[in-house]
Design a protein around this motif. Sequence first.
Motif, short mmCIF file in Angstrom:
data_model
loop_
_atom_site.label_atom_id
_atom_site.label_comp_id
_atom_site.label_asym_id
_atom_site.label_seq_id
_atom_site.Cartn_x
_atom_site.Cartn_y
_atom_site.Cartn_z
N LEU A 101 0.84 -1.21 0.00
CA LEU A 101 0.00 0.00 0.00
C LEU A 101 0.87 1.25 0.00
O LEU A 101 0.60 2.22 -0.71
CB LEU A 101 -0.92 0.01 1.22
CG LEU A 101 -2.13 -0.90 1.16
CD1 LEU A 101 -2.81 -0.98 2.51
CD2 LEU A 101 -3.13 -0.39 0.12
N SER A 136 1.18 4.10 -3.01
CA SER A 136 0.77 5.50 -2.82
C SER A 136 1.80 6.39 -3.49
O SER A 136 2.81 5.92 -3.99
CB SER A 136 0.65 5.83 -1.33
OG SER A 136 1.93 6.08 -0.80
N PRO A 151 1.59 12.97 3.15
CA PRO A 151 0.71 12.21 2.24
C PRO A 151 0.72 10.72 2.54
O PRO A 151 -0.31 10.06 2.43
CB PRO A 151 1.30 12.49 0.86
CG PRO A 151 2.02 13.76 1.00
CD PRO A 151 2.53 13.81 2.40
N ALA A 157 -1.56 10.05 5.37
CA ALA A 157 -2.95 10.13 4.92
C ALA A 157 -3.35 8.87 4.17
O ALA A 157 -4.46 8.37 4.32
CB ALA A 157 -3.12 11.36 4.02
N ASP A 158 -2.41 8.34 3.38
CA ASP A 158 -2.72 7.13 2.62
C ASP A 158 -2.82 5.90 3.51
O ASP A 158 -3.63 5.01 3.25
CB ASP A 158 -1.62 6.89 1.57
CG ASP A 158 -1.83 7.76 0.35
OD1 ASP A 158 -2.97 8.23 0.16
OD2 ASP A 158 -0.87 7.98 -0.41
N THR A 174 -6.27 4.91 6.85
CA THR A 174 -7.43 4.01 6.78
C THR A 174 -7.02 2.54 6.75
O THR A 174 -7.57 1.73 7.50
CB THR A 174 -8.29 4.37 5.57
OG1 THR A 174 -8.60 5.76 5.65
CG2 THR A 174 -9.57 3.58 5.56
N PRO A 175 -6.05 2.16 5.91
CA PRO A 175 -5.61 0.76 5.95
C PRO A 175 -5.17 0.33 7.35
O PRO A 175 -5.50 -0.77 7.78
CB PRO A 175 -4.43 0.74 4.97
CG PRO A 175 -4.68 1.87 4.05
CD PRO A 175 -5.40 2.92 4.83
N LEU A 183 -9.56 0.97 -0.85
CA LEU A 183 -8.61 1.28 0.23
C LEU A 183 -7.51 2.18 -0.30
O LEU A 183 -7.16 3.19 0.30
CB LEU A 183 -8.02 -0.05 0.73
CG LEU A 183 -7.48 -0.08 2.14
CD1 LEU A 183 -8.59 0.23 3.12
CD2 LEU A 183 -6.91 -1.47 2.43
N GLN A 233 -7.93 7.90 0.25
CA GLN A 233 -7.47 9.26 0.57
C GLN A 233 -7.22 10.09 -0.68
O GLN A 233 -6.62 11.15 -0.61
CB GLN A 233 -6.20 9.21 1.42
CG GLN A 233 -6.41 8.60 2.78
CD GLN A 233 -7.33 9.43 3.63
OE1 GLN A 233 -7.35 10.65 3.55
NE2 GLN A 233 -8.14 8.78 4.44
N LEU A 283 -4.84 16.31 0.39
CA LEU A 283 -3.48 16.82 0.22
C LEU A 283 -3.01 16.80 -1.23
O LEU A 283 -1.91 16.35 -1.52
CB LEU A 283 -2.50 15.99 1.06
CG LEU A 283 -2.87 15.74 2.50
CD1 LEU A 283 -1.87 14.79 3.13
CD2 LEU A 283 -2.91 17.04 3.27
N ARG A 335 1.00 15.62 -3.74
CA ARG A 335 1.09 14.39 -4.51
C ARG A 335 1.57 14.70 -5.90
O ARG A 335 1.64 15.84 -6.30
CB ARG A 335 -0.27 13.70 -4.53
CG ARG A 335 -0.68 13.33 -3.12
CD ARG A 335 -2.12 12.94 -3.06
NE ARG A 335 -2.53 12.79 -1.69
CZ ARG A 335 -2.31 11.70 -0.97
NH1 ARG A 335 -1.71 10.69 -1.51
NH2 ARG A 335 -2.69 11.64 0.28
#
Lengths: 329, 643
Positions: free
Chosen positions: A39, A43, A50, A53-54, A57-58, B595, B599, B603, B607
Motif C-alpha cells: 500500500l 501511494s 501524504p 494520509a494514505d 485508513t488501511p 482502500l 485518501q 493533500l 502528490r
Amino acid sequence: MSGETDDLFAVVERELTIVARTPAYIATAVGFAAVVWWLAYASSLTGYVPLVADLLTPVEVLVPLLAVAFGYRAIQADAASKELDVLRTYPLRPRTYVVGVFVGRATAVLSLVFVTLLVAGLFVPLFGPPANPVIATHGGDGPFGTYLRFVLLATCYAAVVLAAVVAVSTVAARGRTVIAAAVGVFVLLTVGLDLGLVAALSSGVVDPDALRYLLALSPNSAFRGLTLALSIRTVEAATLPVSAVLANVVGLALWLVGSLVLAALSVWSDPPTERWQVVETLSAGRGTDASTDAAADQREPAAASVEQSVDGSDERSGGAGAPDGSPED
Amino acid sequence: MYARYLVTALAAVLLVTSGVFVVDVDPGEGPSVVDFDDAITMSDLTQAEQRVVKERSLAVPRAEVFYSRYRYVVGHQGLSSLVTELDRDGHERQFGVPLSIYVTDYADAELAAGDDGFLRVTGGDTDWVAVESAHFVVDSDARHPGGAAVVPFSERAAAEQFTDSFGGTVVGWEGLQAHSFDRSELSLAAAERRTTDRHGWADTAAADARQLRDRPVSVVVGEDAPTLAAAIERAPPNTTVVLPAGEYHDVNRTVRKPLTIRGAGVNETRLVGDGNGSVLRAFDARVAVTDLSIRGIGQQQARPNLTVDADAWDAQVLRAYGYAASGIEFDDAGGSYVADVYIETPTNGVTVRYSDGVVIEDVRVDGETPWREGFMSTITVHSRMVVQDSTFVGGRDGVYMHLGDGTVVRNNSFADLRFGVHEMYTSGTLVANNTATRTRTGVVVMTLPEDNVVTRNHVTDSAVGIDVAGRASYVVGNTLVDNEEGLDVGSDRSLFARNVVVGNDVGIRASTLIPTNVVTANDVVGNDRYVSTSLGPVRIWTDDGAGNYWGGAPGVDSDRDGFIDRPFQPTGAVDRYAASSPDAHVLATSPAVQLLRSQEGSLPGLRSRGVVDEAPQVRPVRPAAVAAALNTSATRAGTGVLA
C-alpha cells in the motif's frame, strides 16, 4: 513484589515462545508487512504527510485484524486445552497471568506494527518521485517526525485493540464461540462504534458538541483523531483543541485498562488463600526459615516452582497439561 | 530470560521515539526566501509585458509564498495575482494555508517613474519583508506594464514618503486583502460575454470594410489605363479600380491611397508576380482587394538585415516573420479589406502590420506542403484584425498573430499546416467556429498572454488539438476528435469547459505545475488514454461540485444528482482502463482499490502526477456533439461507453 514480576515475565516468555513456534503467526506477520508495504509503495510517496494520509485508513483496518489474529486464542487456547486449569493451581494471580499474556502478545504485535510502518516510511526517501530539480521546494510535505508520530500512535492503537481482543478471548474462553466473538470485536472496533455514532448523530440523540467526547470512546476514532491532530494536521484538524487530544488519549487508555481489568476479573477467581496456607505449612514443616516471615514472602517458593516449571519446559518433553509454550494448533 | 530484554528494549524504543511528540514538527518553521527564478511564478503581466519590464529594467513588486500543502515555492510578479489567488474558491483545498508570504521591500530603494510612467528603482537595494509586517501603497500613480502597482515597504515612514510623490494610501496586509482587484471570472457566462463582445466588434469591422466594395468605379484597366500601375496612378482616392478577366504580369505594385482594386472573380482575374517580393502592397488606410487570384510571390521569408526599430524587444520577431514576401502586404493600412481572393504562396499570403481593423474574408490561401517549406498564410503584427470564412491549406501557420491583441478568427477551415491558429504575445482574442485537420496543433496560444477565448472549434487528425498557454483564458465548447492529443491544459487560472474530446490517443494533457485551472463539464470519450500529466501536484478537475463526463467511468449515481458517487481518477492505475476494459470496473470497485483510493484528493498539493474528478458526470454534457464525434471518429467508435 519481584516475585510477581518474575511470574509476569515467565508468562511473557511463554507467550513469545508460542508466537515464535506457531507458523500461522509468522505467516500473518509476513502478510501484514507485505500488505502495508505494498500500500505504501502504491501511494504517491511524495512526502511523509501524504503517506500518513494514505496509510491511515488501511492501518485502522489492518491493525485490529492483526490484533484479532494474534490475540483471540491467547487465553481461549489455554482454556480449551485445560492448561488454564493447571495454571490456576499454581500460585499465579489472575492479573499476573492476564497481563503477562497481554505483554507477551503485545511485544510481538507492537514490534511488528512499529517496524513495518517505520520501514514503510523509508520508502519516501528511497522510492519517492524526485522533486522537479528546477523549482524550489520547501518542507510542506512534512518532516520525518510527523510520520514517526503516526507510527507511534498506530503502535499504541495496536496495544489497545489487542487488550480488547485478549479480554474477548478471556470472556469467551468457556464457550466455543471465541472466533465469532473475535470477529464481532473486530467489526465493532473498525466500523460498529463509528456507525453507532453516525446513527446517533443523524437521529439527533447526540448533538455535534458532544461528538468530541463520544468519538474518544471509539478506539479507532480516537486513533484517527490523534493522527489528524498530531501528525497530518489538516487545516480543520489543526484547530482541534487540546481537550479533544486529551479526550482521545483518555479514551484509548480506558479501553486498554478496562479490557485488561475485565480479562483479569473473568479469567479465574483468586483461589482462597487458605489453600496456599496449607502448602506453606507443609513447606514450613520441612524447614524453619519461613515461619516468622509474613505474607510478603509467602509466595516465594510457590512462584519459584512456577518459574521452574516454565523454565524447565524445554527439557520436559511434553509433560501432559504443562504450560510449556508449545505451538497452538 | 530473553523476554525481559525484549520487552525492555521495545519499551525503551517506544519511549525514546515518543520524544517526537514534544519536539516541533511544524513544516512551516522558517522557510527562507528562495531565488525568485526557482519559484513557480504566477504573474500579473503577460510575457509581452514581461519583455518590456526586462528591456527597460522596470520595478515590479514580487511575492514568494510557502504553502503548507504544496511543495513548490510559488512566486508572484505583481501583487494583484497574489491577493486574488489566495482568495480564490478552492485555493486552500489545493494548496493548504500559506505558512509564510514575503514581498519585495522597497524601504531602502529609491523609486522613480520614467517617461513611460512605469516604476523604476534608481538606487538603493530591495529586500524581502513578511506580509504581516509590510505596509502597502495602493491606488497610487505608480504603474508597471501590467497595470497599477501595489508597492510594499517594511517601514511605514518609507511608505508615506512614497505617497508624497506618487499619491495613494498606505494599508496593511489585511487592508490589501480587502482591496478590490480585477479578478478573472472563470465562468461560462464570462466566456459567453467575451465571445459576444468580440463577435460584435468583428461584425462591425466587417460591415465597415464591406462598404469599400461600394466605391464608384473610376478606372478600368485595359480601357481607361493600360496597366494596373497606371490605373492606380490615375484613380482618385476612395474609388474602385476594376481589373477585368485576364492574367496580369504588371504587378509588384504599391498602393498609397485609399483605393479598391476589384477583379472579375478568382478564376477570371489573375495577378502573377515575377517571383520576387510581394505582389501587392498597401501603405495607406482603407485599401480593398477583392475578386482576384494572386500567384508568383517571392521566396523570401526572414529578412535578417531589415531596418526596424532595433531597440524593440520584438525586433527579431519582426525580421523573422513580419516582412516576408506576401500576396498582399498591408502596412499602416487600418480598416483595409481582402475578400474573395485566392492566393498561392511559398511564403506569406496576407501580411498585416500596424493596421487595426483589417478584415480578411472568403479567402483561400494555398501554402507549401510539407509545411516546413511554407510560411504564414495570414499574419498580423501589432494589429487587430478579422479573419473569417476563409480556407487555408498547406504552409506553416494559417493565422499567425504577433501582438495582435483583440484579433478575431472565425468560421475558417485549416488543413495540412503546422498550426491552424498561432498566437504569440497576443491577448484578448476570439478564435471561434474554425475547423482544423491534419495539423501539428489546431489552435496554439503561446507566450503567456491573457484573456483569450477559444470556442466551438473542431480539430481532427492533428498531433495536438488545442493548446492554450497564458492565463485567464477560456477554452469552451470545442470538439477534438482523432488527434494524438486532444486538449493541452497548459495555462493557469483558465476555464476549460464543455469541450468534446473523442477518439484521441490522449484525451487531455495536464502540463502546468501550478494547478489553478478550472476543468469541468467536458466530455472525454473513447480516447486511448483519458489524461496524461507531467510532473506536478494532483489536479482536482471538479468545479463547484460538477466534474466532467469520462466515458466508461465506473460507479453509480445513487442519489440521482447527475454525478457518479465515486471519484474518478483518469490517471489512476485501474481507472485509466475503465473505458476499454469492462473488467477494470470489477476491479475498480474492489475493497483493495477502495482502500488505495480512500485518501485520493486529500493533500493534492503534495502528490504527484495525477488528476482526480470528484464528481464525474453520469451523462455526456453535450450528448449530440459526442454522438456526432463518435460517428466521425474513424478509429475507436466502439469504445465510447455511452449511458
